[in-house]
Design a protein around this motif. Structure first.
Motif, PDB file in Angstrom:
ATOM      1  N   ALA A  70       0.797  -1.199   0.027  1.00  7.62           N
ATOM      2  CA  ALA A  70       0.101  -0.035   0.098  1.00  7.62           C
ATOM      3  C   ALA A  70       0.931   1.233  -0.028  1.00  7.62           C
ATOM      4  CB  ALA A  70      -1.036  -0.018   1.284  1.00  7.62           C
ATOM      5  N   LEU A  71       2.047   1.216   0.707  1.00  6.60           N
ATOM      6  CA  LEU A  71       2.994   2.272   0.862  1.00  6.60           C
ATOM      7  C   LEU A  71       3.371   2.642  -0.377  1.00  6.60           C
ATOM      8  CD1 LEU A  71       4.178   4.400   2.558  1.00  6.60           C
ATOM      9  CD2 LEU A  71       6.084   2.784   3.136  1.00  6.60           C
ATOM     10  N   PHE A  72       3.643   1.632  -1.392  1.00  8.17           N
ATOM     11  CA  PHE A  72       4.089   1.872  -2.586  1.00  8.17           C
ATOM     12  C   PHE A  72       2.945   2.482  -3.736  1.00  8.17           C
ATOM     13  CE2 PHE A  72       3.728   0.134  -7.206  1.00  8.17           C
ATOM     14  CZ  PHE A  72       4.783   0.340  -7.627  1.00  8.17           C
ATOM     15  N   GLN A  73       1.800   2.291  -3.474  1.00  9.66           N
ATOM     16  CA  GLN A  73       0.737   2.676  -3.975  1.00  9.66           C
ATOM     17  C   GLN A  73       0.527   4.208  -3.683  1.00  9.66           C
ATOM     18  OE1 GLN A  73      -2.285  -0.015  -3.290  1.00  9.66           O
ATOM     19  NE2 GLN A  73      -0.973  -1.588  -4.128  1.00  9.66           N
ATOM     20  N   ILE A  74       0.904   4.588  -2.744  1.00 11.99           N
ATOM     21  CA  ILE A  74       0.718   6.135  -1.987  1.00 11.99           C
ATOM     22  C   ILE A  74       1.863   6.797  -2.622  1.00 11.99           C
ATOM     23  CG2 ILE A  74       0.674   7.410  -0.048  1.00 11.99           C
ATOM     24  CD1 ILE A  74      -0.615   5.080   1.435  1.00 11.99           C
ATOM     25  N   TYR A  75       3.190   6.089  -2.713  1.00 12.73           N
ATOM     26  CA  TYR A  75       4.229   6.826  -3.240  1.00 12.73           C
ATOM     27  C   TYR A  75       3.801   7.251  -4.673  1.00 12.73           C
ATOM     28  CZ  TYR A  75       7.960   6.497   0.301  1.00 12.73           C
ATOM     29  OH  TYR A  75       8.581   6.752   1.666  1.00 12.73           O
ATOM     30  N   MET A  76       3.350   6.065  -5.227  1.00 13.43           N
ATOM     31  CA  MET A  76       3.297   6.297  -6.745  1.00 13.43           C
ATOM     32  C   MET A  76       2.372   7.478  -6.956  1.00 13.43           C
ATOM     33  SD  MET A  76       4.570   4.328  -9.083  1.00 13.43           S
ATOM     34  CE  MET A  76       4.229   3.986 -10.970  1.00 13.43           C
ATOM     35  N   ALA A  77       1.244   7.533  -6.135  1.00 13.97           N
ATOM     36  CA  ALA A  77       0.046   8.800  -6.130  1.00 13.97           C
ATOM     37  C   ALA A  77       1.011  10.159  -6.058  1.00 13.97           C
ATOM     38  CB  ALA A  77      -0.897   8.593  -5.305  1.00 13.97           C
ATOM     39  N   HIS A  78       1.923   9.961  -4.955  1.00 18.14           N
ATOM     40  CA  HIS A  78       2.338  11.240  -4.496  1.00 18.14           C
ATOM     41  C   HIS A  78       3.720  11.576  -5.477  1.00 18.14           C
ATOM     42  CE1 HIS A  78       4.687  14.079  -1.621  1.00 18.14           C
ATOM     43  NE2 HIS A  78       3.419  14.569  -1.802  1.00 18.14           N
ATOM     44  N   PHE A  79       4.612  10.544  -5.704  1.00 18.76           N
ATOM     45  CA  PHE A  79       5.949  10.800  -6.535  1.00 18.76           C
ATOM     46  C   PHE A  79       5.429  10.502  -7.963  1.00 18.76           C
ATOM     47  CE2 PHE A  79       7.336   9.903  -2.249  1.00 18.76           C
ATOM     48  CZ  PHE A  79       7.916  11.052  -1.684  1.00 18.76           C
ATOM     49  N   GLY A  80       5.041   9.605  -8.323  1.00 14.97           N
ATOM     50  CA  GLY A  80       5.138   8.914  -9.579  1.00 14.97           C
ATOM     51  C   GLY A  80       4.241   9.789 -10.558  1.00 14.97           C
TER      52      GLY A  80
END
Lengths: 221, 216
Positions: A70-80
């Protein structure tokens, strides 16, 4: 063993602030759940549609949501998403990340629930002269919701716990964020986070209990 | 997007991060499973009433965000002057977290063995241990293994949170690269692909076992 003096007073004094944070946590979790449910229904519809492209997109979504952190998905939304010139605030990024995750898990949950309802029931409904939509609306859907309800409440608890990840992308208004800010000011890490843990526990239990009461009211024959 | 500054050594850095993720997962799942089996059997033996404190304690681990648990664990080890490095702290917290879920799985597995089967074993003169070892264990494993695989994957994904304690695992490694190269999308996509490659085949195996073993 403990040469450390605990200062619980400091943490208790910050309780009102933390409870405000808890409200934001609940708000994010509820919103992500509503969006997630809507998306999950859409994904389920896509999978059932028989259309190759739509089904493929839905399956990809579900598998990515379920097989990455889930943390990866949030990173994706924020940084990606920054690569496309979309810069989300921590709040929105957190919401998008969790909603994406919820949608994936709930869609899988709906699929399992649909499987639990025998095909013969739909056929029986159809032979009684119902249209496909009517058969789905009056026969399949109520039973599906009943089967899917408990796992969905689990997902709600998960959503609440996942909101704590917002702090890693700079969210400072939810419970974890508020606690982290207080901690950065006083370095009473253990006290503040222990209190936060208690609040999270109470919220999680309250949601579980509320869901159980709701289920016993909604699903009685 | 294809003119990238990403070099082979950066990929090596990511691979190291992935290894760290796998190491944390392996240690935590191994320790958590052992604890989970012990707690599961204890809960089963004591019954709901006497095991209530244990149930409550394990429930706390499932109702408090892992991130908070990690921060608390780290704060606790520094308060108690244990001097653990982040790796140990992460593994201890994750093990307890795993144990909490594993207990539930083990308990469900044991409960799924029909009491009549167990009574038959005892009537044949088997001791409690023999009953556990030769009757309950094989039957319960069949029921529990698919969910245990799911739990392992869950822990693998949740282990991303140990980055908060400063451990450079896969996600943290990609974050370091993002900060340096300023190409968030590409690097995060590689990171996600690695997670997916680890998780997806095992998830499929779990689904297959569940399907194959459930038609009784």
């Amino acid at each position: 063993m403990f040469s450390y003096t605990f200062h619980w007073n400091q943490a208790l004094k910050a309780l009102p602030q933390m409870l405000d944070g808890a409200l934001i946590t609940l708000q994010v979790a509820l919103l992500s759940m509503v969006i997630g449910l809507a998306l999950a229904l859409a994904l389920t519809a896509c999978r059932l549609s028989g259309n190759r492209v739509l089904g493929g997109i839905a399956t990809t979504w579900v598998e990515i949501a379920r097989n990455t952190p889930a943390l990866f998905q949030i990173y994706m939304a924020h940084f990606g998403l920054g690569n496309f010139g979309i810069h989300l605030s921590p709040y929105t990024a957190l919401l998008v990340g969790i909603a994406f995750n919820n949608a994936g898990y709930l869609a899988e949950n709906f699929r399992g629930a649909l499987k639990a309802i025998p095909d013969t029931q739909t056929r029986a409904g159809r032979s009684l002269g119902m249209t496909p939509v009517q058969a789905f609306r009056y026969i399949v859907l109520p039973q599906m919701l009943r089967v899917a309800f408990l796992p969905a409440t689990n997902q709600m608890v998960w959503a609440i716990l996942m909101t704590s990840l917002g702090v890693t992308v700079g969210m400072n208004s939810d419970l974890a964020g508020v606690t982290q800010e207080l901690n950065a000011r006083s370095f009473r890490t253990f006290e503040f986070f222990a209190l936060a843990a208690v609040i999270y526990y109470v919220i999680a239990k309250a949601v579980t209990l509320a869901a159980r009461v709701l289920a016993s009211r909604m699903f009685r024959y | 997007m294809f003119n990238t500054a990403l070099t082979l050594s950066d990929l090596g850095f990511l691979a190291q991060g992935a290894l760290m993720t796998l190491a944390v997962t392996a240690v935590s799942v191994a320790a958590g499973t052992v604890l989970g089996v012990i707690f599961g059997v204890v809960r089963n033996q004591l019954g709901a009433y006497w095991s209530a404190p244990l149930t409550f304690l394990l429930d706390v681990f499932r109702s408090v965000p892992l991130l908070i648990q990690l921060v608390l664990g780290n704060a606790f080890q520094s308060i108690a002057k244990l001097g653990w490095p982040p790796f140990t702290t992460s593994c201890v917290v994750l093990s307890l977290y795993t144990a909490a879920y594993c207990t539930e799985i083990v308990r469900g597995g044991i409960a799924s063995v029909p009491p009549t089967t167990r009574r038959a074993a005892r009537s044949l003169g088997m001791t409690w241990w023999q009953d556990m070892r030769y009757i309950v264990a094989p039957l319960a494993t069949r029921v529990s293994l698919p969910s245990w695989i799911g739990l392992t994957l869950g822990v693998m994904k949740d282990s991303a949170l140990v980055l908060w304690l400063g451990l450079i695992e896969l996600l943290r490694a990609s974050q370091v690269l993002v900060t340096r190269l300023q190409e968030p999308l590409l690097i995060l996509m590689i990171c996600g692909a690695i997670y997916f490659l680890i998780s997806f085949p095992i998830a499929r195996l779990g689904g297959y076992l569940e399907k194959r073993w459930s038609n009784d």
